[in-house]
Design an enzyme around this catalytic site. Structure first.
Site, PDB file in Angstrom:
ATOM      1  N   MET A   7      32.310  34.587  43.933  1.00  0.00           N
ATOM      2  CA  MET A   7      32.088  36.060  43.194  1.00  0.00           C
ATOM      3  C   MET A   7      30.340  36.150  43.701  1.00  0.00           C
ATOM      4  O   MET A   7      29.705  35.171  43.509  1.00  0.00           O
ATOM      5  CB  MET A   7      32.192  35.902  41.907  1.00  0.00           C
ATOM      6  CG  MET A   7      33.460  35.831  41.587  1.00  0.00           C
ATOM      7  SD  MET A   7      33.527  35.712  39.473  1.00  0.00           S
ATOM      8  CE  MET A   7      33.447  33.897  39.445  1.00  0.00           C
ATOM      9  N   GLN A  64      32.834  30.413  51.840  1.00  0.00           N
ATOM     10  CA  GLN A  64      33.568  31.704  52.113  1.00  0.00           C
ATOM     11  C   GLN A  64      32.752  32.317  52.989  1.00  0.00           C
ATOM     12  O   GLN A  64      31.560  32.900  52.660  1.00  0.00           O
ATOM     13  CB  GLN A  64      34.191  32.215  51.079  1.00  0.00           C
ATOM     14  CG  GLN A  64      35.220  33.559  51.365  1.00  0.00           C
ATOM     15  CD  GLN A  64      35.406  34.491  50.177  1.00  0.00           C
ATOM     16  OE1 GLN A  64      34.616  35.320  50.007  1.00  0.00           O
ATOM     17  NE2 GLN A  64      36.786  34.235  49.763  1.00  0.00           N
ATOM     18  N   CYS A  93      37.400  41.374  49.870  1.00  0.00           N
ATOM     19  CA  CYS A  93      36.482  42.214  49.207  1.00  0.00           C
ATOM     20  C   CYS A  93      36.789  43.527  49.300  1.00  0.00           C
ATOM     21  O   CYS A  93      36.783  44.112  50.349  1.00  0.00           O
ATOM     22  CB  CYS A  93      35.019  41.814  49.695  1.00  0.00           C
ATOM     23  SG  CYS A  93      33.930  42.546  48.823  1.00  0.00           S
ATOM     24  N   LYS A 136      41.396  34.246  51.646  1.00  0.00           N
ATOM     25  CA  LYS A 136      41.471  35.069  50.371  1.00  0.00           C
ATOM     26  C   LYS A 136      41.665  36.587  50.769  1.00  0.00           C
ATOM     27  O   LYS A 136      40.854  37.024  51.417  1.00  0.00           O
ATOM     28  CB  LYS A 136      40.421  34.699  49.435  1.00  0.00           C
ATOM     29  CG  LYS A 136      40.694  35.559  48.123  1.00  0.00           C
ATOM     30  CD  LYS A 136      39.334  35.326  47.289  1.00  0.00           C
ATOM     31  CE  LYS A 136      39.691  35.861  45.704  1.00  0.00           C
ATOM     32  NZ  LYS A 136      39.615  37.212  45.753  1.00  0.00           N
ATOM     33  N   ASN A 149      45.505  34.892  42.098  1.00  0.00           N
ATOM     34  CA  ASN A 149      44.403  35.414  41.909  1.00  0.00           C
ATOM     35  C   ASN A 149      44.524  36.676  40.759  1.00  0.00           C
ATOM     36  O   ASN A 149      45.188  37.823  41.364  1.00  0.00           O
ATOM     37  CB  ASN A 149      43.209  35.509  42.820  1.00  0.00           C
ATOM     38  CG  ASN A 149      41.990  35.887  42.289  1.00  0.00           C
ATOM     39  OD1 ASN A 149      41.353  37.120  43.371  1.00  0.00           O
ATOM     40  ND2 ASN A 149      41.596  35.504  41.421  1.00  0.00           N
ATOM     41  N   GLY A 150      43.809  37.323  39.927  1.00  0.00           N
ATOM     42  CA  GLY A 150      43.830  38.477  39.192  1.00  0.00           C
ATOM     43  C   GLY A 150      44.284  38.366  37.914  1.00  0.00           C
ATOM     44  O   GLY A 150      45.479  38.042  37.619  1.00  0.00           O
ATOM     45  N   ASP A 151      43.457  38.737  36.703  1.00  0.00           N
ATOM     46  CA  ASP A 151      43.971  38.698  35.444  1.00  0.00           C
ATOM     47  C   ASP A 151      44.300  37.282  34.782  1.00  0.00           C
ATOM     48  O   ASP A 151      45.018  37.442  33.856  1.00  0.00           O
ATOM     49  CB  ASP A 151      45.017  39.741  35.280  1.00  0.00           C
ATOM     50  CG  ASP A 151      44.680  41.063  35.534  1.00  0.00           C
ATOM     51  OD1 ASP A 151      43.399  41.466  35.839  1.00  0.00           O
ATOM     52  OD2 ASP A 151      45.576  42.182  35.596  1.00  0.00           O
ATOM     53  N   GLY A 167      38.343  34.175  38.222  1.00  0.00           N
ATOM     54  CA  GLY A 167      37.243  34.916  38.483  1.00  0.00           C
ATOM     55  C   GLY A 167      36.421  35.183  37.349  1.00  0.00           C
ATOM     56  O   GLY A 167      35.705  34.292  36.636  1.00  0.00           O
ATOM     57  N   ARG A 168      36.595  36.440  37.064  1.00  0.00           N
ATOM     58  CA  ARG A 168      36.007  37.003  35.821  1.00  0.00           C
ATOM     59  C   ARG A 168      36.164  36.349  34.424  1.00  0.00           C
ATOM     60  O   ARG A 168      35.164  36.382  33.762  1.00  0.00           O
ATOM     61  CB  ARG A 168      36.258  38.561  35.636  1.00  0.00           C
ATOM     62  CG  ARG A 168      36.071  39.327  36.635  1.00  0.00           C
ATOM     63  CD  ARG A 168      36.553  40.934  36.601  1.00  0.00           C
ATOM     64  NE  ARG A 168      37.896  41.035  36.871  1.00  0.00           N
ATOM     65  CZ  ARG A 168      38.718  42.201  36.560  1.00  0.00           C
ATOM     66  NH1 ARG A 168      38.235  43.018  36.266  1.00  0.00           N
ATOM     67  NH2 ARG A 168      39.908  42.124  36.898  1.00  0.00           N
TER      68      ARG A 168
END
Length: 330
Positions: A19, A72, A102, A141, A204-206, A228-229
């Site tokens: 990130m 990365q 991205c 990714k 990945n995601g949520d 991530g977040r």
């Protein structure tokens, strides 16, 4: 056990996502301490690396305690990407990861990141060339596709594997979605369940709760989760997921003392690594989550995110520790 090349990364590893301005060495160190199995650097421009741009080359800093660690890189020019591989190798990472996901306009407009999803042949040829140019395992990714009408992730994943990609992390959104709506893990599961696939497939995601991580593992059958977040300002997320996997119960949240200690260490490591001004500025985004849940916290948060002097920020930490001593987080 999932393996990236010859690297054992454990049973359903938790990976810290790359990130921008977040997954720097100080934050990676905190996440590693709290159970992250693999960590990735911020994404690095191949063009910036070959021009020896200070911001890009600084991102190459990695430390032994982080391993296994992946660097990365992103770009769309073959020659630049190959030159950047040679530069990256000198930093001694365990993994080289290519960013084909991205969604940010300034990256996509150059045909890099998720922009390359419009040209699958280029995506595959770039990966093949990079695999052949290094002895390090190369991973990718990416996202489901450019938009809903152009999702070809099953075909893309096969092709990337066939040219030597050692693992693939897939964000369950298209570029058109950016970070809106819900991530769709079903197409990622289709990639994993493809009998031709034999490399690890990470989702990945949520993934923002231990239950979601377990669902990704047990209901979708993926090989690991890239976080991530949910980790921003909350490196304890990794240990909480692992505790839930082991016991089926939620771990007690970190205490106020733990949070203040992490915030202090984070800021000090950031200053030591990137200097006072950037260290203070780039650590600000973490404070809301470090102290989330404390009532009437706005006064202290404003001190933390508006001061350009680290002395004032450290004082704010001291005030919080004193004012809310013994506060119990839900």
């Amino acid at each position: 056990m999932a393996k990236i090349g010859n690297i054992d990364v454990g049973d359903f590893p938790l990976l810290l996502a790359p990130m921008e301005d977040v997954s720097d060495p100080p934050f990676r160190a905190l996440c590693k301490e709290q159970g992250a199995d693999v960590v990735y650097t911020e994404f690095i421009s191949s063009e910036g690396l070959i021009r020896d741009a200070a911001k890009s080359t600084m991102k190459l800093d990695i430390y032994e305690k982080e391993r296994p660690v992946g660097i990365q890189i992103f770009g769309a020019n073959l020659e630049s990407m190959l030159q950047s591989v040679e530069i990256v190798e000198k930093s001694g990472p365990d993994i080289i990861d290519i960013n084909f996901g991205c969604p940010v306009k300034k990256v996509v407009s150059k045909g890099a990141g998720a922009g390359i999803l419009k040209d699958v042949d280029l995506m595959v040829s770039l990966t093949k060339a990079m695999v052949e140019h290094t002895k390090l395992p190369v991973t990718v990714k990416t996202r489901l596709g450019w938009d809903h009408d152009s999702i070809k992730i099953l075909e893309v994943a096969e092709k990337l594997q066939d040219v030597g990609c050692q693992a693939i992390s897939i964000h369950g959104r298209t570029r058109a979605q950016m970070y809106k709506g819900e991530a769709d893990w079903a197409p990622i599961a289709e990639v994993k369940n493809n009998p031709r696939m034999h490399i690890p497939v990470f989702g990945n995601g949520d993934v923002d709760s231990p239950e979601k991580a377990m669902e990704m593992r047990d209901s979708y059958g993926l090989d690991g989760a890239m976080i991530g977040r949910a980790s921003i300002g909350y490196p304890w997320f990794f240990r909480e997921v692992k505790h839930y996997f082991k016991t089926g119960e939620h771990m007690a949240p970190p205490t106020l003392e733990e949070r203040v200690d992490a915030a202090r260490r984070h800021l000090q490591m950031a200053i030591d690594w990137k200097g006072e001004r950037l260290g203070v500025f780039e650590t600000r985004r973490h404070y809301t989550n470090y102290f989330k849940g404390i009532p009437h916290f706005k006064e202290y948060r404003m001190k933390m995110v508006t001061s350009d002097d680290s002395i004032d920020v450290f004082k704010a930490f001291d005030e919080v520790e004193k004012e809310f001593a013994g506060y119990e987080f839900a």
